[in-house]
Enzyme design. Structure first.
Site, mmCIF file in Angstrom:
data_model
loop_
_atom_site.group_PDB
_atom_site.id
_atom_site.type_symbol
_atom_site.label_atom_id
_atom_site.label_comp_id
_atom_site.label_asym_id
_atom_site.label_seq_id
_atom_site.Cartn_x
_atom_site.Cartn_y
_atom_site.Cartn_z
ATOM 1 N N ASP A 1 10.388 2.649 11.236
ATOM 2 C CA ASP A 1 9.447 1.542 11.373
ATOM 3 C C ASP A 1 9.382 2.318 12.913
ATOM 4 O OD1 ASP A 1 8.991 0.123 9.579
ATOM 5 O OD2 ASP A 1 10.555 -1.069 9.745
ATOM 6 N N LYS B 1 15.131 -5.916 4.695
ATOM 7 C CA LYS B 1 15.464 -5.262 5.421
ATOM 8 C C LYS B 1 17.110 -5.356 5.732
ATOM 9 C CE LYS B 1 10.410 -3.294 6.598
ATOM 10 N NZ LYS B 1 10.228 -3.077 8.125
ATOM 11 N N ARG C 1 1.026 -0.938 -0.014
ATOM 12 C CA ARG C 1 0.104 0.215 0.221
ATOM 13 C C ARG C 1 0.285 1.381 -0.284
ATOM 14 N NH1 ARG C 1 -3.174 -4.101 0.350
ATOM 15 N NH2 ARG C 1 -5.107 -3.798 -0.407
ATOM 16 N N SER C 2 2.028 0.774 0.055
ATOM 17 C CA SER C 2 3.082 1.799 -0.363
ATOM 18 C C SER C 2 2.722 3.571 -1.319
ATOM 19 C CB SER C 2 4.908 2.062 0.608
ATOM 20 O OG SER C 2 4.819 1.429 1.221
ATOM 21 N N THR D 1 11.333 -3.473 2.412
ATOM 22 C CA THR D 1 10.269 -3.800 2.730
ATOM 23 C C THR D 1 11.228 -5.580 2.536
ATOM 24 O OG1 THR D 1 8.325 -5.031 3.327
ATOM 25 C CG2 THR D 1 8.218 -4.503 0.424
#
Ligand code: ATR
Length: 294
Positions: free
Chosen positions: A116, A80, A29-30, A76
């Site tokens: 985050d 990472k 959804r970024s 993501t």
């Protein structure tokens, strides 16, 4: 003034490029979040999906991105740690976590950071009075990647008593090292004792996959939490999990997973564009529709 001397419209080559690196990234959804902000702020930029396979030469991929004009990227699963290793410089949080979710390509350098945890805390602060959770014990369920960022962020935010519980206790143990230099008492609790561990807590966070679409539900008795406590589920599909339903029924403050998702994105956006984007209900509604939750 001849037309040649007049202002020229921005060329595509001048358009700032940003994106999300992951595998898979199809359901991220970024892009929706960042492109909404780009439109709202009238920036000449675009946010793309950048699928990068797990066995790719990660540093090589970043160098190509820099060459073709990317300003930065989110990172993501499963990259990472690769981003952590590939960065030339790291902020303190990324260095501590060994994980990067935000890359900034600046003056030929790759700078890695991790938004985050700060995004998680910003979501809590957006939903609840700081006093309702900062000055009380907190209970975290889970010991996955997100848990690490949340644990450090809560300790950094001043929570002095953190209880951590995970089905597989051995997976939780190494997380203690992350907060050993911070003024916090952190204790690992057996999964079976989680209801007792919730006694007097001002914050409960579910970082497990329990309660997600397709996963078993989370069996958690929340009756021991303090009056006015905050219950946060980082799951956002479904948006209202059983845990959050129970929290609302008990008159507690329920914070869903979109809070962390949007706030970590806002901090990445600020890293690249130097401006804090607006977090408004319209964006939240667009995400809810996109997730098929309404
Ligand atoms: P991440 O991507 O955050 O690393 P993960 O490794 O899939 O996610 O971890 C999911 C979390 O949900 C873990 O804490 C996992 O517990 P284990 O470490 O014992 O595997 C937890 N989890 C998943 N299924 C579970 C279940 N049926 N009961 C209890 N916890 C569960």
């Amino acid at each position: 003034m001849s037309p040649a001397e007049g202002p020229t419209p921005p060329q595509d080559s001048e358009r700032a490029r940003v994106g999300i690196i992951g595998w898979p990234v199809e359901h991220s959804r970024s892009p929706l979040i960042h492109n909404s902000w780009i439109d709202q702020l009238g920036l000449n930029a675009h946010y793309d999906k950048c699928p990068v396979s797990p066995d790719a030469d990660f540093r090589g991929v970043l160098e190509v991105m820099m060459r073709v004009g990317f300003t930065g990227a989110n990172v993501t699963i499963p990259h990472k740690e690769n981003a952590f290793k590939a960065a030339d410089r790291l902020d303190a949080t990324a260095a501590k976590l060994g994980a990067v979710n935000t890359l900034h390509f600046k003056d030929g350098e790759i700078i890695g950071s991790n938004t985050d945890g700060a995004g998680f805390v910003a979501a809590l602060d957006g939903a609840a009075d700081a006093a309702s959770w900062r000055n009380a014990p907190a209970l975290i369920l889970g010991a996955g990647g997100a848990t690490r960022a949340i644990l450090v962020a809560l300790a950094d935010a001043g929570v002095e008593d953190i209880r951590l519980t995970n089905r597989t206790r051995a997976r939780a143990e190494p997380l203690l090292a992350l907060v050993q230099d911070l003024p916090v008492r952190c204790e690992i609790i057996d999964w079976e004792a989680r209801a007792d561990a919730a006694q007097d807590c001002g914050l409960l966070v579910n970082t497990t996959s329990l309660g997600m679409h397709g996963a078993p539900s989370l069996d958690m008795d929340i009756s021991g939490l303090r009056a006015g406590a905050v219950v946060n589920d980082i799951v956002y599909a479904p948006l209202t999990t059983e845990l959050l339903r129970a929290a609302r029924a008990a008159d507690l403050i329920a914070v869903d997973g979109l809070g962390m998702l949007i706030n970590q994105a806002a901090l990445s956006f600020e890293t690249w564009f130097g401006v804090r984007p607006p977090i408004d209900d319209l964006l939240r509604q667009r995400l809810i529709v996109d997730l098929g939750e309404k």
